[in-house]
Design an enzyme around this catalytic site. Sequence first.
Site, PDB file in Angstrom:
ATOM      1  N   ARG A   1     -61.228  16.764 -18.985  1.00 19.16           N
ATOM      2  CA  ARG A   1     -60.308  17.091 -20.070  1.00 19.16           C
ATOM      3  C   ARG A   1     -60.027  18.585 -20.109  1.00 19.16           C
ATOM      4  O   ARG A   1     -60.896  19.406 -19.849  1.00 19.16           O
ATOM      5  CB  ARG A   1     -60.907  16.678 -21.420  1.00 19.16           C
ATOM      6  CG  ARG A   1     -61.213  15.210 -21.549  1.00 19.16           C
ATOM      7  CD  ARG A   1     -59.985  14.351 -21.492  1.00 19.16           C
ATOM      8  NE  ARG A   1     -59.038  14.668 -22.547  1.00 19.16           N
ATOM      9  CZ  ARG A   1     -57.823  14.133 -22.636  1.00 19.16           C
ATOM     10  NH1 ARG A   1     -57.402  13.297 -21.708  1.00 19.16           N
ATOM     11  NH2 ARG A   1     -57.022  14.446 -23.620  1.00 19.16           N
ATOM     12  N   VAL A   2     -58.775  18.903 -20.452  1.00 15.97           N
ATOM     13  CA  VAL A   2     -58.417  20.302 -20.615  1.00 15.97           C
ATOM     14  C   VAL A   2     -58.137  20.626 -22.074  1.00 15.97           C
ATOM     15  O   VAL A   2     -57.821  21.755 -22.415  1.00 15.97           O
ATOM     16  CB  VAL A   2     -57.184  20.668 -19.750  1.00 15.97           C
ATOM     17  CG1 VAL A   2     -57.505  20.500 -18.287  1.00 15.97           C
ATOM     18  CG2 VAL A   2     -55.962  19.825 -20.123  1.00 15.97           C
ATOM     19  N   ASP A   3     -58.225  19.614 -22.939  1.00 20.73           N
ATOM     20  CA  ASP A   3     -58.049  19.868 -24.368  1.00 20.73           C
ATOM     21  C   ASP A   3     -59.401  19.739 -25.060  1.00 20.73           C
ATOM     22  O   ASP A   3     -60.444  19.736 -24.420  1.00 20.73           O
ATOM     23  CB  ASP A   3     -57.006  18.918 -24.984  1.00 20.73           C
ATOM     24  CG  ASP A   3     -57.394  17.447 -24.793  1.00 20.73           C
ATOM     25  OD1 ASP A   3     -58.550  17.184 -24.410  1.00 20.73           O
ATOM     26  OD2 ASP A   3     -56.550  16.581 -25.030  1.00 20.73           O
ATOM     27  N   ASP A   4     -59.396  19.636 -26.366  1.00 19.41           N
ATOM     28  CA  ASP A   4     -60.642  19.593 -27.116  1.00 19.41           C
ATOM     29  C   ASP A   4     -61.026  18.163 -27.496  1.00 19.41           C
ATOM     30  O   ASP A   4     -61.317  17.867 -28.647  1.00 19.41           O
ATOM     31  CB  ASP A   4     -60.535  20.469 -28.365  1.00 19.41           C
ATOM     32  CG  ASP A   4     -60.481  21.944 -28.005  1.00 19.41           C
ATOM     33  OD1 ASP A   4     -59.765  22.685 -28.695  1.00 19.41           O
ATOM     34  OD2 ASP A   4     -61.137  22.334 -27.032  1.00 19.41           O
TER      35      ASP A   4
END
Length: 778
Positions: free
Chosen positions: A646-649
């Site tokens: 994942r590159v988001d939270d």
Amino acid sequence: MALAPQTRPRTLGWEWYKLMKRGESQGRRRQAVLALNSKSCKAKCSYKYNNNNNNNKGKDRFGFGFVEKEWNRGSSIIDIIMAAHPLRHVDSMATMPSGAGKIPYLNAVILGEALASEENDLIYPSDDFSRQAHVPSPQKYLELYERSVKDPGGFWSDVASQFYWKHKWAADHVYSENVDVRKGPVQIEWFKGGITNICYNCLDRNVEAGLGDKIALHWEGNDLGNDASLTYSHLLHRVSQLANYLKDIGVRKGDAVIVYLPMLLELPITMLACARIGAVHSVVFAGFSAESLAQRIIDCKPKLVITCNAVKRGPKVIPLKDIVDAAFVQSSQTGVSIDTCLVYENALAMKREKTNWQDGRDIWWQDVIPNYSTKCEVEWVDAEDPLFLLYTSGSTGKPKGVLHTTGGYMVYTATTFKYAFDYKPSDIYWCTADCGWITGHSYVTYGPLLNGATCIVFEGAPNYPDSGRCWDIVDKYKVTIFYTAPTLYVTRYSRKSLRILGSVGEPINPSAWRWFYNVVGDSRCPISDTWWQTETGGFMITPLPGAWPQKPGSATFPFFGVQPVIVDEKGVEIEGECSGYLCVKGSWPGAFRTLYGDHERYETTYFKPFAGYYFTGDGCSRQAKLANLHKSMFRDKDGYHWLTGRVDDVINVSGHRIGTAEVESALVSHPKCAEAAVVGVEHEVKGQAIYAFVTLVEGESYSEELRNSLILAVRKQIGAFAAPDRIHWAPGLPKTRSGKIMRRILRKIASGQLGELGDTSTLADPNVVDQLIALSNC
């Protein structure tokens, strides 16, 4: 998601590597002899190596003369490997592959001087397996794939025609799409104007095809000895009874129904009954708290809630009805009240006499449903009519109501199930996922039943009453396709019935992949290591068993109709070998259509980050081009996709996507918590673990009691699965001068990568970092 270090068996490749290293001082010509002993097999091998000779030959002194014979005949190493053994595993000598287990057939690695590195190991399908596969070769895959992207209308029309449609869609209007926010609102439609019903295609169509007496669902209860089975005819009767009841109390097409049930047979029955009458089901995982359930009730305003009085998880009884009652109190405070709550008496967990009850609202399932007719007319719906809502975590703290429609989802889910698992009518299929998540929708209920499969619904836990429970079930039902999180232990049991394994959740790392392949699958079962999301409806990048060699840890290639692209931070597509942001070009039938009640958030979250594409939120690396698959599939650079996370939270814990903002909000609700920041860290079993940095209100002291109280707050507001694995006391958080928390630094501290903190000069108070490091072990 690897095994714990103390349980990791050492691999053949590593033992062999150590023997080779010991011989370094003995000259260029080396010989390694290794004896392998296990309960199931014994093997010996020898290997001769000359690092100056490009024509090294495998010479066998222990009965493997086949290799030398074939080499002398001019056969290539690839030919030899594929002819000698099915699903050959080429082991790495580069590094120690933790948790891989013993690698059988050592002649697989007799590749002269060019031994494969860890990420390039290949598992080859046998000729027999490939011949019987739905997609038997890379060439066949490329033929189907190229048509699916060049002529998506024609390709998916042909697939969709295999299902029942009351009325077909217009031949010249199979789909319409706009995924570019610069050109107007995002809009995706497939088979619009086509009239069908997914419940009819799951049940009636199969009964009419002569499968009425075939087992549709085996149910295995929490406790040993509790089981049940339903044929397709019996399942249709049960679904029809519930559907008739729902219609009788006024549930109509388009109405929402919230389902808060554990993995009883009544859960898929309820989903199918809603679909039969055109109602929109929203299944809420029966591990969510009252607060989480109330939030979903408030958002979709259901006509009724269906639950049960209690469930047993292992030895523990959980009173689900009490949780529902608490959720009703909270939702009513916002003006959303529920008039009807249908309650299934799960007598194995709790008798009805002990169940809290509100007359006039609560109704026992067993008192009313059996009284209804076993025949129920189908509500025919448009392909673009809603099928279900499923809430998934978001990075803003508010769960997102992902909306899937009927026709495209039906076609895509059924097709991915058939090809990714190479499903055959004789297979017994088991997916261990809960229907509270998308995997349970697509690959417990709809996908299998649309294919006329026999599948297993499991109520219990994989480690109850002991860690061999799953393997008991595999042996009991002679499971051939097993789709699970590969974190389970194998100590006994035959598992001989297994034919194909599947990995739930994010693609697994090479070590766990090897363990799954060698130990669970006895080095003979291909692994469908799939990548997909709640939003995609079905598999997006996945191996097709029998079509091509697999690489441990790689999701391999895109499914039909899926056009993955990797872009840089400016949204520019990167060709060839690269790493970047994973996006998808165009649409596919299973794509979700919107976020319920918030189309703006739908566009902002998924289509605005990289205009013209669907942004997955994941990173990805790729080797070479897809077009090179048939030419270079046995070489180092062969187009395989590797998901980098994942590159988001959003944190992925055992396949559950949990928004960091949700956990932070729950922590801050504690009266003694002033601020919190949550990050994900690698976890050997769960994939990722939740690591929380907590700043207390002024005057409060750190204590173990307070730590437990904070964890309890998260369990209460969200659910036990979202509880932080670690609370790290934080006098302050590393923030920029604009107030943004530098999560990059927190991740490094949480992971113990203190030498990789990078530049901290932009922080408002750089001293905070030293304080956090000092409290790492507190």
